[in-house]
Write a protein that holds these residues in place. Structure first.
Motif, PDB file in Angstrom:
ATOM      1  N   ARG A   1       0.834  -1.207   0.000  1.00  0.00           N
ATOM      2  CA  ARG A   1       0.000   0.000   0.000  1.00  0.00           C
ATOM      3  C   ARG A   1       0.871   1.260   0.000  1.00  0.00           C
ATOM      4  NH1 ARG A   1      -5.240   1.088   3.881  1.00  0.00           N
ATOM      5  NH2 ARG A   1      -5.872   3.055   2.915  1.00  0.00           N
ATOM      6  N   GLU A   2       1.920   1.271   0.783  1.00  0.00           N
ATOM      7  CA  GLU A   2       2.827   2.424   0.785  1.00  0.00           C
ATOM      8  C   GLU A   2       3.442   2.627  -0.598  1.00  0.00           C
ATOM      9  OE1 GLU A   2       4.374   1.912   5.442  1.00  0.00           O
ATOM     10  OE2 GLU A   2       5.683   1.428   3.758  1.00  0.00           O
ATOM     11  N   THR A   3       3.749   1.538  -1.258  1.00  0.00           N
ATOM     12  CA  THR A   3       4.349   1.614  -2.586  1.00  0.00           C
ATOM     13  C   THR A   3       3.351   2.156  -3.602  1.00  0.00           C
ATOM     14  OG1 THR A   3       5.701  -0.306  -1.987  1.00  0.00           O
ATOM     15  CG2 THR A   3       5.640   0.312  -4.312  1.00  0.00           C
ATOM     16  N   VAL A   4       2.118   1.690  -3.539  1.00  0.00           N
ATOM     17  CA  VAL A   4       1.087   2.191  -4.452  1.00  0.00           C
ATOM     18  C   VAL A   4       0.862   3.687  -4.232  1.00  0.00           C
ATOM     19  CG1 VAL A   4      -1.385   2.098  -4.971  1.00  0.00           C
ATOM     20  CG2 VAL A   4      -0.061  -0.018  -4.800  1.00  0.00           C
ATOM     21  N   ASP A   5       0.862   4.117  -2.991  1.00  0.00           N
ATOM     22  CA  ASP A   5       0.682   5.549  -2.726  1.00  0.00           C
ATOM     23  C   ASP A   5       1.815   6.370  -3.331  1.00  0.00           C
ATOM     24  OD1 ASP A   5      -1.690   5.081  -1.393  1.00  0.00           O
ATOM     25  OD2 ASP A   5      -0.789   5.109   0.610  1.00  0.00           O
ATOM     26  N   PHE A   6       3.029   5.838  -3.291  1.00  0.00           N
ATOM     27  CA  PHE A   6       4.135   6.541  -3.952  1.00  0.00           C
ATOM     28  C   PHE A   6       3.905   6.606  -5.460  1.00  0.00           C
ATOM     29  CE2 PHE A   6       8.030   6.086  -6.453  1.00  0.00           C
ATOM     30  CZ  PHE A   6       8.607   7.327  -6.201  1.00  0.00           C
ATOM     31  N   ILE A   7       3.470   5.503  -6.051  1.00  0.00           N
ATOM     32  CA  ILE A   7       3.230   5.470  -7.498  1.00  0.00           C
ATOM     33  C   ILE A   7       2.203   6.525  -7.893  1.00  0.00           C
ATOM     34  CG2 ILE A   7       2.369   4.071  -9.416  1.00  0.00           C
ATOM     35  CD1 ILE A   7       3.234   1.596  -7.705  1.00  0.00           C
ATOM     36  N   LEU A   8       1.139   6.617  -7.136  1.00  0.00           N
ATOM     37  CA  LEU A   8       0.067   7.550  -7.476  1.00  0.00           C
ATOM     38  C   LEU A   8       0.531   9.004  -7.409  1.00  0.00           C
ATOM     39  CD1 LEU A   8      -2.915   5.785  -5.671  1.00  0.00           C
ATOM     40  CD2 LEU A   8      -2.478   5.913  -8.143  1.00  0.00           C
ATOM     41  N   ALA A   9       1.579   9.261  -6.621  1.00  0.00           N
ATOM     42  CA  ALA A   9       2.139  10.611  -6.572  1.00  0.00           C
ATOM     43  C   ALA A   9       2.849  10.974  -7.865  1.00  0.00           C
ATOM     44  CB  ALA A   9       3.104  10.736  -5.388  1.00  0.00           C
ATOM     45  N   GLY A  10       3.078   9.984  -8.736  1.00  0.00           N
ATOM     46  CA  GLY A  10       3.721  10.236 -10.021  1.00  0.00           C
ATOM     47  C   GLY A  10       2.765  10.613 -11.127  1.00  0.00           C
ATOM     48  N   GLU A  11       1.526  10.870 -10.800  1.00  0.00           N
ATOM     49  CA  GLU A  11       0.510  11.237 -11.800  1.00  0.00           C
ATOM     50  C   GLU A  11       0.239  12.733 -11.750  1.00  0.00           C
ATOM     51  OE1 GLU A  11      -3.991   9.704 -13.035  1.00  0.00           O
ATOM     52  OE2 GLU A  11      -3.314   9.570 -10.958  1.00  0.00           O
TER      53      GLU A  11
ATOM     54  N   LYS B   1      -1.046  16.577 -16.947  1.00  0.00           N
ATOM     55  CA  LYS B   1      -0.472  16.790 -18.272  1.00  0.00           C
ATOM     56  C   LYS B   1      -0.804  15.597 -19.161  1.00  0.00           C
ATOM     57  CE  LYS B   1       3.288  19.717 -16.615  1.00  0.00           C
ATOM     58  NZ  LYS B   1       4.767  19.890 -16.456  1.00  0.00           N
ATOM     59  N   LEU B   2      -1.149  15.856 -20.388  1.00  0.00           N
ATOM     60  CA  LEU B   2      -1.598  14.835 -21.341  1.00  0.00           C
ATOM     61  C   LEU B   2      -2.905  14.193 -20.895  1.00  0.00           C
ATOM     62  CD1 LEU B   2       1.837  13.074 -22.029  1.00  0.00           C
ATOM     63  CD2 LEU B   2       0.699  14.778 -23.466  1.00  0.00           C
ATOM     64  N   GLY B   3      -3.629  14.877 -20.040  1.00  0.00           N
ATOM     65  CA  GLY B   3      -4.919  14.366 -19.587  1.00  0.00           C
ATOM     66  C   GLY B   3      -4.830  13.325 -18.496  1.00  0.00           C
ATOM     67  N   GLY B   4      -3.665  13.176 -17.890  1.00  0.00           N
ATOM     68  CA  GLY B   4      -3.484  12.205 -16.810  1.00  0.00           C
ATOM     69  C   GLY B   4      -2.291  11.314 -17.085  1.00  0.00           C
ATOM     70  N   GLY B   5      -2.223  10.199 -16.371  1.00  0.00           N
ATOM     71  CA  GLY B   5      -1.146   9.238 -16.573  1.00  0.00           C
ATOM     72  C   GLY B   5       0.012   9.435 -15.621  1.00  0.00           C
ATOM     73  N   ILE B   6       0.699   8.339 -15.348  1.00  0.00           N
ATOM     74  CA  ILE B   6       1.830   8.316 -14.428  1.00  0.00           C
ATOM     75  C   ILE B   6       3.127   8.368 -15.224  1.00  0.00           C
ATOM     76  CG2 ILE B   6       3.039   6.852 -12.731  1.00  0.00           C
ATOM     77  CD1 ILE B   6       0.239   5.750 -11.999  1.00  0.00           C
ATOM     78  N   TYR B   7       4.066   9.133 -14.715  1.00  0.00           N
ATOM     79  CA  TYR B   7       5.369   9.216 -15.369  1.00  0.00           C
ATOM     80  C   TYR B   7       6.125   7.893 -15.227  1.00  0.00           C
ATOM     81  CZ  TYR B   7       4.766  14.258 -15.824  1.00  0.00           C
ATOM     82  OH  TYR B   7       4.302  15.503 -16.162  1.00  0.00           O
ATOM     83  N   TRP B   8       7.165   7.760 -16.052  1.00  0.00           N
ATOM     84  CA  TRP B   8       8.033   6.581 -15.982  1.00  0.00           C
ATOM     85  C   TRP B   8       9.074   6.739 -14.875  1.00  0.00           C
ATOM     86  CZ3 TRP B   8      13.130   6.140 -18.839  1.00  0.00           C
ATOM     87  CH2 TRP B   8      13.683   4.869 -18.689  1.00  0.00           C
TER      88      TRP B   8
ATOM     89  N   THR C   1       3.500   3.035 -20.844  1.00  0.00           N
ATOM     90  CA  THR C   1       2.614   1.918 -20.544  1.00  0.00           C
ATOM     91  C   THR C   1       3.206   1.039 -19.454  1.00  0.00           C
ATOM     92  OG1 THR C   1       1.894   1.930 -22.849  1.00  0.00           O
ATOM     93  CG2 THR C   1       1.299   0.012 -21.546  1.00  0.00           C
ATOM     94  N   CYS C   2       4.536   0.889 -19.438  1.00  0.00           N
ATOM     95  CA  CYS C   2       5.170  -0.002 -18.460  1.00  0.00           C
ATOM     96  C   CYS C   2       5.011   0.495 -17.034  1.00  0.00           C
ATOM     97  CB  CYS C   2       6.640  -0.227 -18.789  1.00  0.00           C
ATOM     98  SG  CYS C   2       7.707   1.193 -18.508  1.00  0.00           S
ATOM     99  N   ALA C   3       4.673   1.769 -16.842  1.00  0.00           N
ATOM    100  CA  ALA C   3       4.371   2.287 -15.508  1.00  0.00           C
ATOM    101  C   ALA C   3       2.870   2.261 -15.239  1.00  0.00           C
ATOM    102  CB  ALA C   3       4.918   3.701 -15.349  1.00  0.00           C
ATOM    103  N   ASN C   4       2.082   2.654 -16.229  1.00  0.00           N
ATOM    104  CA  ASN C   4       0.648   2.817 -16.002  1.00  0.00           C
ATOM    105  C   ASN C   4      -0.111   1.489 -15.959  1.00  0.00           C
ATOM    106  OD1 ASN C   4      -0.273   5.876 -16.076  1.00  0.00           O
ATOM    107  ND2 ASN C   4       1.520   5.646 -17.401  1.00  0.00           N
ATOM    108  N   ALA C   5       0.239   0.546 -16.829  1.00  0.00           N
ATOM    109  CA  ALA C   5      -0.490  -0.732 -16.827  1.00  0.00           C
ATOM    110  C   ALA C   5      -0.298  -1.497 -15.518  1.00  0.00           C
ATOM    111  CB  ALA C   5      -0.067  -1.575 -18.029  1.00  0.00           C
ATOM    112  N   PRO C   6       0.942  -1.696 -15.029  1.00  0.00           N
ATOM    113  CA  PRO C   6       1.073  -2.372 -13.741  1.00  0.00           C
ATOM    114  C   PRO C   6       0.551  -1.542 -12.573  1.00  0.00           C
ATOM    115  CG  PRO C   6       3.218  -1.662 -14.520  1.00  0.00           C
ATOM    116  CD  PRO C   6       2.255  -1.459 -15.654  1.00  0.00           C
ATOM    117  N   ALA C   7       0.570  -0.214 -12.704  1.00  0.00           N
ATOM    118  CA  ALA C   7      -0.017   0.623 -11.653  1.00  0.00           C
ATOM    119  C   ALA C   7      -1.525   0.386 -11.562  1.00  0.00           C
ATOM    120  CB  ALA C   7       0.271   2.090 -11.919  1.00  0.00           C
ATOM    121  N   ALA C   8      -2.178   0.280 -12.717  1.00  0.00           N
ATOM    122  CA  ALA C   8      -3.616  -0.005 -12.715  1.00  0.00           C
ATOM    123  C   ALA C   8      -3.895  -1.359 -12.075  1.00  0.00           C
ATOM    124  CB  ALA C   8      -4.158   0.034 -14.143  1.00  0.00           C
TER     125      ALA C   8
END
Length: 348
Positions: free
Chosen positions: A135-145, A148-155, A165-172
């Protein structure tokens, strides 16, 4: 050669897959393990500890091993603890470098792989702290969104140049799985939003496969790696299960059909991609009971090893001579494939 042999032989069994996976683990342990740190080296050519991404793949290999044989649970626990000590940054998130100190180089895709792996570690070992770490890791990932470009997480945190895609697909997928484990609908909402953005922005409409990334100038890099599509397949199936929305299942089915046609070579029993990518497509297929799984495991084991029993950089690589560089990520990818197939066959 393999196709001719296959026609005259019986396909392998889950017992074979377990044995082949254990042989991989023993080879990794012998060649790359650092006992004092409970960690692994990047490859057999030096002393450098493995980066976070290969270590995350190794964690999944040990997850699968512990599912098929309890004697691997101590290995799994030791390594999960070691990766936390080695990579977890004081400011949160897993760094790409071992023991980063005051510096930081955090990749959002690395963290997504770790979050997914840690949820499986929790499932295998039953220790709540691994779920808390996820859960702590997912919260960090979500801070990368951002918007810009209508959303999405940076690499990559240090270079916010693209959304991949390699960041956003596994994040989803990580968000969807976390929502199921901790019963928090907030993470399901996050999963839907990230999945929908990725599908809208990075799907190739001609074949339902997924492109690599979009730069902040809006230019799409259209290379297609198997793991990007694989994780969108898995995320779609997870969302279909959680939301009861058939559209996600249909989208996953379309991408699965396209991925099989694009990357699988049934004549040789091989997958046409690099090992760290191909094993994740195999995982997406094995999770849904792909009927030809044994064909590709047979192909990998029969054709993909060198004379020392080590696996190459690609699933479809047929070594002509002993490998000069045995990478952790390649060996762990092979081990994960064999052991996950064995585990899924027995549903442990």
């Amino acid at each position: 050669m393999f196709a001719a042999i296959l026609a005259m032989t019986i396909l392998s069994t889950p017992e074979d897959w377990k044995r082949w996976g254990e042989e991989c683990l023993e080879s990794i342990r012998r060649d790359l393990y650092v006992p004092k740190k409970h960690l692994y080296r990047e490859d057999g050519a030096g002393e450098r500890l493995a980066y976070d991404w290969p270590s995350g793949v190794m964690l999944t290999a040990l997850n699968a091993a512990a599912r098929v044989d309890d004697r691997y649970k101590p290995w799994l626990r030791d390594f999960a603890e070691a990766t936390r000590r080695c990579f977890w940054h004081a400011e949160g998130g897993y760094d790409s470098n071992p023991f980063p100190g005051k510096g930081k180089d955090r990749y959002y895709d690395d963290n997504a792989w770790m979050a997914i792996a840690l949820m499986e570690t929790y499932h295998v070992l039953g220790d709540r702290k691994y779920l808390d770490w996820a859960r702590e890791t997912v919260d960090f990932i979500l801070a990368g969104e951002d918007d810009k470009l209508g959303g999405g997480i940076y690499w990559r945190e240090n270079e916010k140049k693209s959304k991949n895609t390699c960041a956003n697909a596994p994040a989803a997928l990580a968000c969807a799985k976390l929502s199921e484990w901790i019963h928090d609908p907030k993470y399901l909402t996050e999963a839907v939003r990230i999945y929908d953005w990725t599908r809208r922005t990075l799907r190739n409409p001609a074949n339902d496969l997924y492109w690599d990334h979009v730069s902040l100038n809006g230019k799409v890099q259209k290379t297609m790696w198997s793991y990007n599509t694989a994780l969108m397949i898995r995320a779609g199936r997870e969302l279909a299960k959680l939301t009861k929305d058939l559209a996600y299942a249909l989208q996953a089915d379309a991408s699965t059909k396209a991925a099989i046609a694009h990357w699988l070579n049934p004549e040789m029993g091989l997958i046409r991609d690099e090992m760290p990518f191909a094993h994740l497509l195999f995982e997406a297929l094995i999770e849904q009971g792909y009927p030809s799984a044994s064909l590709y495991l047979d192909g990998l084991h029969s054709e993909g090893r060198d004379s020392n029993g080590r696996y190459g950089h690609r699933w479809d690589e047929i070594p002509k001579q002993p490998l000069t560089r045995s990478r952790l990520i390649d060996q762990a990818s092979a081990a994960r494939s064999f052991l996950l197939a064995a585990a899924e066959a027995t549903k442990r």
